[in-house]
Design an enzyme around this catalytic site. Structure first.
Site, PDB file in Angstrom:
ATOM      1  N   PRO A   1       0.817  -1.218   0.000  1.00 36.92           N
ATOM      2  CA  PRO A   1       0.000   0.000   0.000  1.00 36.92           C
ATOM      3  C   PRO A   1       0.852   1.271   0.000  1.00 36.92           C
ATOM      4  O   PRO A   1       0.513   2.252  -0.666  1.00 36.92           O
ATOM      5  CB  PRO A   1      -0.827  -0.124   1.281  1.00 36.92           C
ATOM      6  CG  PRO A   1      -0.903  -1.593   1.535  1.00 36.92           C
ATOM      7  CD  PRO A   1       0.421  -2.126   1.100  1.00 36.92           C
ATOM      8  N   TYR A   2       1.964   1.235   0.728  1.00 39.46           N
ATOM      9  CA  TYR A   2       2.878   2.377   0.773  1.00 39.46           C
ATOM     10  C   TYR A   2       3.478   2.637  -0.607  1.00 39.46           C
ATOM     11  O   TYR A   2       3.467   3.784  -1.092  1.00 39.46           O
ATOM     12  CB  TYR A   2       3.980   2.090   1.791  1.00 39.46           C
ATOM     13  CG  TYR A   2       5.129   3.069   1.792  1.00 39.46           C
ATOM     14  CD1 TYR A   2       5.012   4.308   2.419  1.00 39.46           C
ATOM     15  CD2 TYR A   2       6.333   2.748   1.176  1.00 39.46           C
ATOM     16  CE1 TYR A   2       6.071   5.198   2.431  1.00 39.46           C
ATOM     17  CE2 TYR A   2       7.394   3.630   1.185  1.00 39.46           C
ATOM     18  CZ  TYR A   2       7.264   4.854   1.815  1.00 39.46           C
ATOM     19  OH  TYR A   2       8.324   5.745   1.807  1.00 39.46           O
ATOM     20  N   TYR A   3       3.975   1.583  -1.251  1.00 44.72           N
ATOM     21  CA  TYR A   3       4.571   1.752  -2.579  1.00 44.72           C
ATOM     22  C   TYR A   3       3.527   2.189  -3.603  1.00 44.72           C
ATOM     23  O   TYR A   3       3.807   3.022  -4.472  1.00 44.72           O
ATOM     24  CB  TYR A   3       5.232   0.451  -3.035  1.00 44.72           C
ATOM     25  CG  TYR A   3       6.580   0.193  -2.418  1.00 44.72           C
ATOM     26  CD1 TYR A   3       7.672   0.989  -2.744  1.00 44.72           C
ATOM     27  CD2 TYR A   3       6.768  -0.846  -1.518  1.00 44.72           C
ATOM     28  CE1 TYR A   3       8.920   0.760  -2.176  1.00 44.72           C
ATOM     29  CE2 TYR A   3       8.009  -1.085  -0.942  1.00 44.72           C
ATOM     30  CZ  TYR A   3       9.081  -0.279  -1.271  1.00 44.72           C
ATOM     31  OH  TYR A   3      10.301  -0.503  -0.711  1.00 44.72           O
TER      32      TYR A   3
ATOM     33  N   LYS B   1       2.937   5.877  -3.145  1.00 44.24           N
ATOM     34  CA  LYS B   1       4.055   6.653  -3.689  1.00 44.24           C
ATOM     35  C   LYS B   1       4.050   6.624  -5.219  1.00 44.24           C
ATOM     36  O   LYS B   1       4.294   7.646  -5.876  1.00 44.24           O
ATOM     37  CB  LYS B   1       5.385   6.097  -3.155  1.00 44.24           C
ATOM     38  CG  LYS B   1       5.602   6.276  -1.671  1.00 44.24           C
ATOM     39  CD  LYS B   1       5.737   7.743  -1.313  1.00 44.24           C
ATOM     40  CE  LYS B   1       6.112   7.940   0.144  1.00 44.24           C
ATOM     41  NZ  LYS B   1       6.137   9.380   0.516  1.00 44.24           N
TER      42      LYS B   1
END
Length: 215
Positions: free
Chosen positions: A127-129, A132
């Site tokens: 989810p973070y990638y 971004k």
């Protein structure tokens, strides 16, 4: 320069606002709660209420008159995927939209190594990638901003070395201290060589100023 730092209370943001102030810049420290900023470097740092869950048209007035905007905000590792999407993705996009509404062209965002290569995304951090990735894509293809996308490797709290390895095309694994990331950003905002560039940065052997000027 008059520099607006979004996410000024984050680990990179705190280092960055003080570094910029020491370099003589006028710093607007964008945070959800201005009381979080207690050290103002003799008035060179001004805390500003900036809530990333607000609408772009409500955020734009705070940005107006800035020479550059730096997005260093993040939901942090202790929140769920929902807040990651709301802050790291939607908050970033709304900040870009607010910048355009305010007439500020220069926009620097802190991304992450491997963001552009889905095959290298760590499973637990997808989810973070994803946040971004799509924030970077919006900046690149949906705005007319004068962008720089900085993609640091694994972040550490080690003391900065002042030396890095910068790559525009290769995803070289490695780590970098938050001190050095802050220094990289401070160089980026005043260097024409970093305009409209996307680059990865890890600890290395080249002085930061030279590494940025060689872009």
């Amino acid at each position: 320069m008059k520099v607006f730092v979004i996410g000024a209370h984050g680990q990179i943001g705190q280092r960055l606002i003080h570094l910029l102030a020491q370099q003589g810049h006028q710093v607007l420290a964008g945070v959800r709660n201005p009381d979080q900023i207690t050290e103002t470097e003799d008035g060179k740092i001004t805390p500003v209420n900036f809530n990333l869950e607000d609408l772009p048209e409500n955020l734009a007035p705070q940005l107006k008159g800035s020479d550059a905007i730096i997005f260093t905000a993040g939901s942090g590792g202790k929140t769920g995927a929902d807040m990651t999407m709301l802050i790291d993705l939607d908050g970033a996009v709304k900040s870009m939209q607010a910048a355009e509404l305010a007439g500020v062209k220069r926009f620097v965002i802190v991304s992450a190594l491997y963001t552009g290569d889905r095959s290298k995304w760590i499973k637990s951090m997808r989810p973070y990638y994803a946040a971004k990735f799509y924030a970077d894509e919006w900046l690149l293809h949906q705005t007319d901003l004068d962008y720089t996308i900085v993609r640091p490797g694994t972040l550490t709290n080690d003391e900065g070395t002042g030396k890095v390895d910068v790559q525009e095309t290769e995803d070289v694994p490695g780590s970098i201290s938050r001190d050095d990331v802050a220094t990289v950003i401070s160089e980026v905002i005043t260097s024409s060589h970093a305009s409209h560039k996307v680059f990865n940065v890890i600890s290395g052997e080249k002085l930061i100023k030279k590494a940025i000027n060689d872009l």
